[in-house]
Design an enzyme around this catalytic site. Structure first.
Site, PDB file in Angstrom:
ATOM      1  N   ASP A  49       6.596   5.482   3.791  1.00 43.89           N
ATOM      2  CA  ASP A  49       5.403   5.488   4.639  1.00 43.89           C
ATOM      3  C   ASP A  49       5.076   6.875   5.185  1.00 43.89           C
ATOM      4  O   ASP A  49       4.570   7.029   6.299  1.00 43.89           O
ATOM      5  CB  ASP A  49       5.545   4.474   5.796  1.00 43.89           C
ATOM      6  CG  ASP A  49       5.881   3.089   5.274  1.00 43.89           C
ATOM      7  OD1 ASP A  49       5.339   2.714   4.221  1.00 43.89           O
ATOM      8  OD2 ASP A  49       6.708   2.399   5.899  1.00 43.89           O
ATOM      9  N   LYS A  91       2.249   9.004   1.187  1.00 42.15           N
ATOM     10  CA  LYS A  91       2.217   9.330  -0.257  1.00 42.15           C
ATOM     11  C   LYS A  91       0.891   8.920  -0.889  1.00 42.15           C
ATOM     12  O   LYS A  91       0.350   9.621  -1.738  1.00 42.15           O
ATOM     13  CB  LYS A  91       3.375   8.609  -0.984  1.00 42.15           C
ATOM     14  CG  LYS A  91       4.751   9.024  -0.500  1.00 42.15           C
ATOM     15  CD  LYS A  91       5.852   8.234  -1.162  1.00 42.15           C
ATOM     16  CE  LYS A  91       5.913   6.779  -0.754  1.00 42.15           C
ATOM     17  NZ  LYS A  91       6.265   6.534   0.655  1.00 42.15           N
ATOM     18  N   GLY A 142       3.575  -0.002   0.108  1.00 48.99           N
ATOM     19  CA  GLY A 142       2.238  -0.197   0.674  1.00 48.99           C
ATOM     20  C   GLY A 142       1.658   1.180   0.898  1.00 48.99           C
ATOM     21  O   GLY A 142       2.163   1.932   1.729  1.00 48.99           O
ATOM     22  N   HIS A 143       0.665   1.543   0.115  1.00 46.70           N
ATOM     23  CA  HIS A 143       0.106   2.900   0.170  1.00 46.70           C
ATOM     24  C   HIS A 143      -1.337   2.831   0.635  1.00 46.70           C
ATOM     25  O   HIS A 143      -2.141   2.102   0.059  1.00 46.70           O
ATOM     26  CB  HIS A 143       0.207   3.564  -1.208  1.00 46.70           C
ATOM     27  CG  HIS A 143       1.621   3.678  -1.704  1.00 46.70           C
ATOM     28  ND1 HIS A 143       1.942   3.852  -3.014  1.00 46.70           N
ATOM     29  CD2 HIS A 143       2.799   3.642  -1.039  1.00 46.70           C
ATOM     30  CE1 HIS A 143       3.260   3.914  -3.152  1.00 46.70           C
ATOM     31  NE2 HIS A 143       3.803   3.786  -1.957  1.00 46.70           N
ATOM     32  N   GLN A 178       8.459   4.220  -2.072  1.00 48.04           N
ATOM     33  CA  GLN A 178       9.608   4.318  -1.158  1.00 48.04           C
ATOM     34  C   GLN A 178       9.953   5.799  -0.930  1.00 48.04           C
ATOM     35  O   GLN A 178       9.054   6.605  -0.906  1.00 48.04           O
ATOM     36  CB  GLN A 178      10.818   3.525  -1.686  1.00 48.04           C
ATOM     37  CG  GLN A 178      10.626   2.020  -1.613  1.00 48.04           C
ATOM     38  CD  GLN A 178       9.817   1.462  -2.758  1.00 48.04           C
ATOM     39  OE1 GLN A 178      10.127   1.698  -3.909  1.00 48.04           O
ATOM     40  NE2 GLN A 178       8.789   0.714  -2.458  1.00 48.04           N
TER      41      GLN A 178
HETATM   42  P1  GDP Z   1       2.833   5.674   2.031  1.00 52.48           P
HETATM   43  O1  GDP Z   1       3.572   4.394   1.862  1.00 52.48           O
HETATM   44  O2  GDP Z   1       3.726   6.867   1.961  1.00 52.48           O
HETATM   45  O3  GDP Z   1       1.654   5.800   1.110  1.00 52.48           O
HETATM   46  O4  GDP Z   1       2.245   5.658   3.509  1.00 52.48           O
HETATM   47  P2  GDP Z   1       1.539   4.398   4.257  1.00 52.48           P
HETATM   48  O5  GDP Z   1       0.164   4.262   3.741  1.00 52.48           O
HETATM   49  O6  GDP Z   1       2.428   3.213   4.237  1.00 52.48           O
HETATM   50  O7  GDP Z   1       1.578   4.910   5.750  1.00 52.48           O
HETATM   51  C1  GDP Z   1       0.964   6.101   6.130  1.00 52.48           C
HETATM   52  C2  GDP Z   1      -0.120   5.795   7.176  1.00 52.48           C
HETATM   53  O8  GDP Z   1      -0.513   6.986   7.791  1.00 52.48           O
HETATM   54  C3  GDP Z   1      -1.384   5.216   6.580  1.00 52.48           C
HETATM   55  O9  GDP Z   1      -1.974   4.360   7.514  1.00 52.48           O
HETATM   56  C4  GDP Z   1      -2.254   6.440   6.344  1.00 52.48           C
HETATM   57  O10 GDP Z   1      -3.645   6.158   6.361  1.00 52.48           O
HETATM   58  C5  GDP Z   1      -1.887   7.270   7.529  1.00 52.48           C
HETATM   59  N1  GDP Z   1      -1.936   8.733   7.337  1.00 52.48           N
HETATM   60  C6  GDP Z   1      -1.599   9.466   6.232  1.00 52.48           C
HETATM   61  N2  GDP Z   1      -1.670  10.788   6.514  1.00 52.48           N
HETATM   62  C7  GDP Z   1      -2.059  10.884   7.800  1.00 52.48           C
HETATM   63  C8  GDP Z   1      -2.290  11.988   8.696  1.00 52.48           C
HETATM   64  O11 GDP Z   1      -2.119  13.158   8.345  1.00 52.48           O
HETATM   65  N3  GDP Z   1      -2.652  11.657   9.989  1.00 52.48           N
HETATM   66  C9  GDP Z   1      -2.815  10.370  10.411  1.00 52.48           C
HETATM   67  N4  GDP Z   1      -3.178  10.147  11.677  1.00 52.48           N
HETATM   68  N5  GDP Z   1      -2.616   9.326   9.598  1.00 52.48           N
HETATM   69  C10 GDP Z   1      -2.239   9.580   8.330  1.00 52.48           C
HETATM   70  P1  IMO Z   2       6.336   2.804   0.637  1.00 50.55           P
HETATM   71  O1  IMO Z   2       6.153   3.092  -0.819  1.00 50.55           O
HETATM   72  C1  IMO Z   2       9.085   1.779   3.858  1.00 50.55           C
HETATM   73  C2  IMO Z   2      12.482  -0.780   2.796  1.00 50.55           C
HETATM   74  C3  IMO Z   2      12.515  -2.170   3.382  1.00 50.55           C
HETATM   75  C4  IMO Z   2      14.018  -2.372   3.489  1.00 50.55           C
HETATM   76  C5  IMO Z   2      14.543  -1.689   2.241  1.00 50.55           C
HETATM   77  C6  IMO Z   2      14.803  -2.637   1.073  1.00 50.55           C
HETATM   78  O2  IMO Z   2       5.143   2.161   1.272  1.00 50.55           O
HETATM   79  O3  IMO Z   2       6.826   4.006   1.368  1.00 50.55           O
HETATM   80  P2  IMO Z   2      13.211  -3.906  -0.643  1.00 50.55           P
HETATM   81  O4  IMO Z   2      12.138  -4.925  -0.407  1.00 50.55           O
HETATM   82  O5  IMO Z   2      12.747  -2.681  -1.347  1.00 50.55           O
HETATM   83  O6  IMO Z   2      14.426  -4.490  -1.283  1.00 50.55           O
HETATM   84  O7  IMO Z   2      13.663  -3.459   0.847  1.00 50.55           O
HETATM   85  O8  IMO Z   2      13.558  -0.750   1.863  1.00 50.55           O
HETATM   86  N1  IMO Z   2      11.244  -0.448   2.054  1.00 50.55           N
HETATM   87  C7  IMO Z   2      10.281   0.367   2.519  1.00 50.55           C
HETATM   88  N2  IMO Z   2      10.165   0.994   3.710  1.00 50.55           N
HETATM   89  N3  IMO Z   2       8.161   1.978   2.895  1.00 50.55           N
HETATM   90  C8  IMO Z   2       8.280   1.386   1.689  1.00 50.55           C
HETATM   91  O9  IMO Z   2       7.459   1.658   0.659  1.00 50.55           O
HETATM   92  C9  IMO Z   2       9.353   0.504   1.474  1.00 50.55           C
HETATM   93  N4  IMO Z   2       9.763  -0.255   0.424  1.00 50.55           N
HETATM   94  C10 IMO Z   2      10.921  -0.822   0.790  1.00 50.55           C
HETATM   95  O10 IMO Z   2      11.875  -2.213   4.641  1.00 50.55           O
HETATM   96  O11 IMO Z   2      14.521  -1.665   4.593  1.00 50.55           O
HETATM   97 MG    MG Z   3       3.881   2.565   2.822  1.00 51.34          MG
END
Ligand code: GDP
Ligand code: IMO
Ligand code: MG
Length: 425
Positions: free
Chosen positions: A13, A16, A40-41, A224
């Site tokens: 998170d 990416k 979840g991206h 991840q």
């Molecule tokens: P990922 O799993 O690495 O793709 O990241 P997620 O989407 O799960 O979580 C990142 C969250 O931060 C999302 O809600 C993005 O929209 C938000 N985000 C990404 N870059 C920035 C930033 O530079 N500033 C802020 N405020 N939010 C950001």
């Molecule tokens: P993105 O791509 C954050 C964590 C779960 C748990 C562990 C194992 O959005 O960054 P799993 O279901 O993979 O067997 O769970 O890994 N986990 C993540 N945490 N971002 C993710 O994906 C994750 N995918 C799995 O919360 O601790």
């Molecule tokens: Mg994510």
């Protein structure tokens, strides 16, 4: 033959999805190389926000081919659900293809994920309950079903019969649960999923290498992150694949010589979802503030993410494990109101100062962070577009992290939107 890898350097998170989307505009091919719908991206474009799980984050660019690589585990129902949502929102998804060698997540994998977690009780991992671990376990045990098996109903049924003998017995006798019957599964996978997936099934290795040989730009998108890596993360509190940059080689079918730019996506503070050690975790109001301002809740599971200060020990390890050529620092804006910001520069383990990641998990549990405190900038940076526009203290923070990791910072994220990105170099 340029290949770029996008890899999370923390516990996921980091943002990416946002960076992959930004860079995908210049890419011919984007390949997801591991994980599944545990990811979840988020991609924010203007007023619109998109959340993708299995679909690569290059999907919003019509000129980019998006590949679900052989290293991914695919639940077809989830994939179609995502594609339907994207199409309803006017996104052309015809450029998405799936490797025939990717493994399938079956209903019993998801069931097993749930019962294993329950069985672990307080020692549970906090998985996303998507069936990821059980699907990768079957892949390693060589009893997995692959996407290509959907094209051969006889083989599909034969394999399923064998594997169900064991799964059915374990689920019913040990966990008192029953998977769907073989007929139900064959009907769903062969009659419903297979016809829809068939036109998208490809030899992804051939596709990627043809693109590389033609001098096209290929990006390998990791889900991840480094510290959720099965080998290098905080085992057992990890996922069941290899998100590290090297995972791109196995998960997309390329050799390391094809990877020349390796971008570590790094949040300006830390979060973690699920169980596991977290030396800089903040269990106070400062942590609550990061969660509130950063909207640190899971994209899929909606779970609250655990917050903490930036950990340079982890960054150094991520630089090593991934051969990072640069980092993209995200969510700097979330630190805007803080009067002071702490960065963990080392751990104190039994009175000894350690600047590299300890290999022994017990040491990580005992690690007491050694902090350096930097002054906050207490200004809104969400409108900044150049490095010069950032307040001096924000620039100092960025440079401090770069120095700590001995890695250049090439972008700074100052908001979720595509445009809220400061290009440093
Ligand atoms: P990922 O799993 O690495 O793709 O990241 P997620 O989407 O799960 O979580 C990142 C969250 O931060 C999302 O809600 C993005 O929209 C938000 N985000 C990404 N870059 C920035 C930033 O530079 N500033 C802020 N405020 N939010 C950001
Ligand atoms: P993105 O791509 C954050 C964590 C779960 C748990 C562990 C194992 O959005 O960054 P799993 O279901 O993979 O067997 O769970 O890994 N986990 C993540 N945490 N971002 C993710 O994906 C994750 N995918 C799995 O919360 O601790
Ligand atoms: Mg994510």
């Amino acid at each position: 033959m340029p290949g770029t890898v996008v890899v999370g350097t923390q516990w996921g998170d980091e943002g990416k999805g946002k960076l992959t989307d930004i860079l995908a505009g210049d890419m011919d091919v984007v390949v997801r190389y591991q994980g599944g719908h545990n990811a979840g991206h988020t991609i924010v474009v203007g007023e619109q926000s998109f959340a993708v799980r299995l679909v690569p984050s290059g999907i919003l660019h019509p000129g980019t081919v998006n590949v679900i690589g052989n290293g991914v585990v695919v639940d077809p129902a989830i994939l179609f659900g995502e594609l339907d949502v994207l199409e309803q929102r006017g996104i052309d998804t015809s450029n998405l293809v799936v490797s025939g060698n990717a493994h399938l997540i079956m209903p019993y994998h998801q069931l097993l994920d749930v019962v294993y977690e329950r069985h672990l009780g307080p020692a549970k991992l906090g998985t996303t309950k998507s069936g990821i671990g059980p699907a990768y376990a079957d892949k390693a045990a060589r009893v997995g079903l692959r996407v290509q098996d959907l094209l051969d109903p006889k083989i599909f049924r034969q394999k399923l019969e064998v594997v169900l003998k064991e799964k059915g017995a374990v689920l019913s006798r040990v966990y008192n649960r029953l998977p769907p019957s073989i007929d139900e599964m064959c009907e769903l996978y062969l009659d419903v999923h297979a016809p829809r997936l068939a036109p998208r099934i490809v030899d992804s290795v051939h596709l990627v290498h043809t693109a590389l040989e033609e001098g096209k730009q290929v990006m390998f998108e990791g889900a991840q992150a480094t510290f959720l890596d099965l080998d290098h993360g905080t085992y057992p509190f990890v996922t069941s694949s290899n998100p590290v940059a090297g995972g791109a080689c196995a998960g997309a079918g390329v050799g390391p010589r094809h990877l020349d730019r390796i971008i570590g996506i790094t949040k300006a503070y830390l979060t973690r979802v699920g169980s596991g050690p977290f030396p800089t975790e903040l269990l106070d109001d400062v942590g609550d503030g990061l969660v509130d301002r950063g909207r640190e809740y899971g994209v899929n599971t909606k779970r609250r993410r655990r917050p903490g200060w930036f950990d340079a020990v982890m960054l150094r390890q991520a630089v090593r494990l991934n051969s990072l050529t640069e980092i993209f620092l995200t969510k700097l804006d979330i630190l805007d109101p803080l009067p002071a910001i702490k960065v963990c520069v080392a751990y104190d383990i039994d009175g000894e100062r350690v600047t590299h990641m300890p290999y022994h998990q017990s040491d990580l549990h005992k690690a007491v962070p050694v902090y350096e405190e930097l002054p906050g900038w207490q200004e809104d940076i969400t409108g900044c577009t150049t490095l010069d526009e950032l307040p001096a203290r924000a620039r100092d923070y960025v440079l401090f992290l770069a120095e700590q990791g001995n890695v250049p910072v090439s972008y700074v994220g100052v908001g979720p939107e595509r445009k809220q990105t400061v290009h440093v170099a």
